[in-house]
Design an enzyme around this catalytic site. Sequence first.
Site, PDB file in Angstrom:
ATOM      1  N   LYS A   1     -79.232 -14.435  24.620  1.00 42.73           N
ATOM      2  CA  LYS A   1     -80.473 -15.022  25.137  1.00 42.73           C
ATOM      3  C   LYS A   1     -81.652 -14.685  24.233  1.00 42.73           C
ATOM      4  CE  LYS A   1     -79.000 -14.528  29.903  1.00 42.73           C
ATOM      5  NZ  LYS A   1     -79.034 -13.484  30.915  1.00 42.73           N
TER       6      LYS A   1
ATOM      7  N   ARG B   1     -63.660   4.727  29.752  1.00 44.27           N
ATOM      8  CA  ARG B   1     -63.696   6.127  30.158  1.00 44.27           C
ATOM      9  C   ARG B   1     -65.034   6.795  29.928  1.00 44.27           C
ATOM     10  NH1 ARG B   1     -58.432   7.970  27.866  1.00 44.27           N
ATOM     11  NH2 ARG B   1     -58.031   5.765  27.914  1.00 44.27           N
ATOM     12  N   THR B   2     -65.703   6.480  28.850  1.00 46.25           N
ATOM     13  CA  THR B   2     -66.996   7.124  28.618  1.00 46.25           C
ATOM     14  C   THR B   2     -67.980   6.712  29.708  1.00 46.25           C
ATOM     15  OG1 THR B   2     -66.571   7.029  26.264  1.00 46.25           O
ATOM     16  CG2 THR B   2     -68.814   7.498  26.924  1.00 46.25           C
TER      17      THR B   2
ATOM     18  N   ARG C   1     -74.761   3.154  24.792  1.00 39.56           N
ATOM     19  CA  ARG C   1     -73.720   2.868  23.796  1.00 39.56           C
ATOM     20  C   ARG C   1     -74.075   1.542  23.149  1.00 39.56           C
ATOM     21  NH1 ARG C   1     -67.279   3.084  24.098  1.00 39.56           N
ATOM     22  NH2 ARG C   1     -67.838   5.251  23.830  1.00 39.56           N
TER      23      ARG C   1
ATOM     24  N   HIS D   1     -70.503   9.982  18.194  1.00 39.62           N
ATOM     25  CA  HIS D   1     -70.146   9.958  19.600  1.00 39.62           C
ATOM     26  C   HIS D   1     -70.177  11.420  20.039  1.00 39.62           C
ATOM     27  CE1 HIS D   1     -68.612   8.972  23.364  1.00 39.62           C
ATOM     28  NE2 HIS D   1     -67.508   8.309  23.062  1.00 39.62           N
TER      29      HIS D   1
END
Lengths: 430, 314
Positions: free
Chosen positions: B95, B67-68, B117, B145
Amino acid sequence: MKEKYFVNARIIDPSQGIDEIGGLIVDANGKIKAVGKKVNKENIPSKSEKIDLKSKVLIPGIVDMKVFVGEPGFEYKENFRSLSNAALSGGVTSVVSMPNTSPAIDNVSMVDFILRRGRDKSVINIFPAATLTRNMEGKLMTEFGLLSKKGIIGFTDATKTIQNSEIMSRIMNYASDLDVLVMQHPEDQELSKGRCISEGEVSTRLGLQGIPDIAEKIIIERDLSLLGEYPCRYHISQLSSAKSVEVIKKYKKEGINFSAGVSINNLSLNENDIGDFKTFMKVSPPLRKEDDRKALIKGIKDGYIDVIVSDHKPEDEESKRLPFAQAAEGSIGIETLLSLALELYHNQSLPLKKIIETITCNPARILKINKGNLKKGSDADLCIFDLNEPWKVDVSKLKSKSKNAAIENRKLQGKVLMTYLKGESVFSLQ
Amino acid sequence: MAIVKKFSAIKKIQKHLLGIQNLSIQEANLILDEAKNFIKLNRSASKKLDLLRGKTQINLFFEPSTRTQSSFELAGKRLGADVMTMNVGNSSLKKGETILDTAMSLNAMHPDIIVVRHQDSGAPNLLSQKVNCTVINAGDGLREHPTQALLDALTIINRKGKIEGLKIAICGDILHSRVARSNIYLLNMLGAEVNVIAPKTLLPNSISKLGVKGFTNMKEGLASCDIVMMLRLQNERMTGSFLPSKREYYEYFGLTPDKLKLAKKDALIMHPGPMNRGVEIDTKLADDINVSLVKEQVELGVAVRMACLKLYCK
């Protein structure tokens, strides 16, 4: 070598209780011939070359009990040559090198390698430590006897702790018989797993999982209890909290024999210095609260903590320029050990003699080496410094190969001017 | 007029939105006021503006999010920005690429705004030191957040008309929750009284230092609360090391109609999602449109993110 005459110095040698204006004579073999107020311009040969120190301070060359070199395996972080240069510019002439290299110093052939590299590439005295257990896995004891014979000064798993109590008790029991030095990094690694910095408000705000101070206390209590049963030469590498100081106080009063050290970082910084995720402040044990810092200083003052170490741990940029939780632990500090320790004198936290003691004769006594003193017949390893010279820590000017200094840009007072090793000048401030 | 408004906004806001902790009350109110304007727009037939035309927004998600991520994507698109979403996951880390390598290569593409994020606390701060554009934190580790807290605040204001003087309970895994932290800072700043409720193993010792009261039982913690904010309990916390079991958690900390009665009569429920029905919240309660604000939170989330993008994109 010609004899050398140092005159007009403030000589501080806590091993002999000396703090006086006087001189020091180095004989042709690089040994100390005479020291103290009796050595002055009147009673030395007129023709001889005199080094007038103009009331600067002369102390025994510093003994740093906890230094990471990087050889073998991490030469890109630090090698013997760069370490040696860094040490000398900080007045450090003897170091105990940590064994958590790659491969680890856990067998006789590795000791040969270290001693040879140390001899060929460095000027300072290297006293290598070996691991307590093979590959620092905390399971199988290393060959304490054979390794000691080869020249190992003591045993430690460096940044790891012997978690298993049964193994620790056997290590102590076995070590006592051979009279070898056991150095423990006290941290319950179940309580510190996946965590960094001190647990508390700062860790909650930064969203980092903190290491509680009891992680350290538990291991110290366990080890000191075991030590009552199996007395051996036991040293706590580093303390970080007030709780730990209380514990060692209690056991010292009970007559248990051991020694303890503290990193200059934990004496000079606290958790608030981490600020906005400064990874240079990520050290092990972690920086804790201001009250802990003060308790550690008091622990030194009261004689419960014997040694201050630099905990010199070079880390390259790639290991530090990461999100905080992923970044490597450690800070360089061998070049700034004395200057930063002098801050504790200038801010009246500790007497000068006490500070010098913790970086010269105390570590030498624990290690059982004839260093860290200015006694007649000892090697003339000397550190000469200006007690008041102000300067700012500019990492680009530090000689260590890595630049991860927790005290980057800090203003300090007191600077090393000259360093001598066995009577030879090995460093002189430009 | 619009230009004047824009200019004053530029002066009032910092370069990055890294957390509520760095935010002033003026900045928070500015974002909330701005967001109110977008609520109506989002409910209208024509939702597209060209405020950010020509701007590039990169959503950089190192951690999966539904959702974010979609909320930020939609917000950027509705304002007319070119939006690109990168799900970095763990692949590039495997990697051997570090967050800074990724950031530097993105920086070379001249974005105007990076929404990030990351699973590590402080990662957006590190990023903001190395890139030229604005960084918006869409959740970092256990730390913050901020846009979630702002959308929660907006939802409360929308329903209750204010935040000041309200009593708000945050209940659940406080220890591991960035949503809880950001909400604590913002709600405190806006004048609410905040209770946090959690089992002892999921409640930080130092929680009172953040200016809230900690409770370990719902009865005391929910007393006379206007808002009950439930947090998601992550699966790995439920078994063994933090809590004995789901059902024991539900027994003591799951929000049921009975427990909700402990709060004020007109108390409302919030949840940042995704919900564990039957673990932290009774499933009927979660869907009860009379008390649950969950859908509204998602709706206003877009408005808040539009406001942030508009204000921070310079």
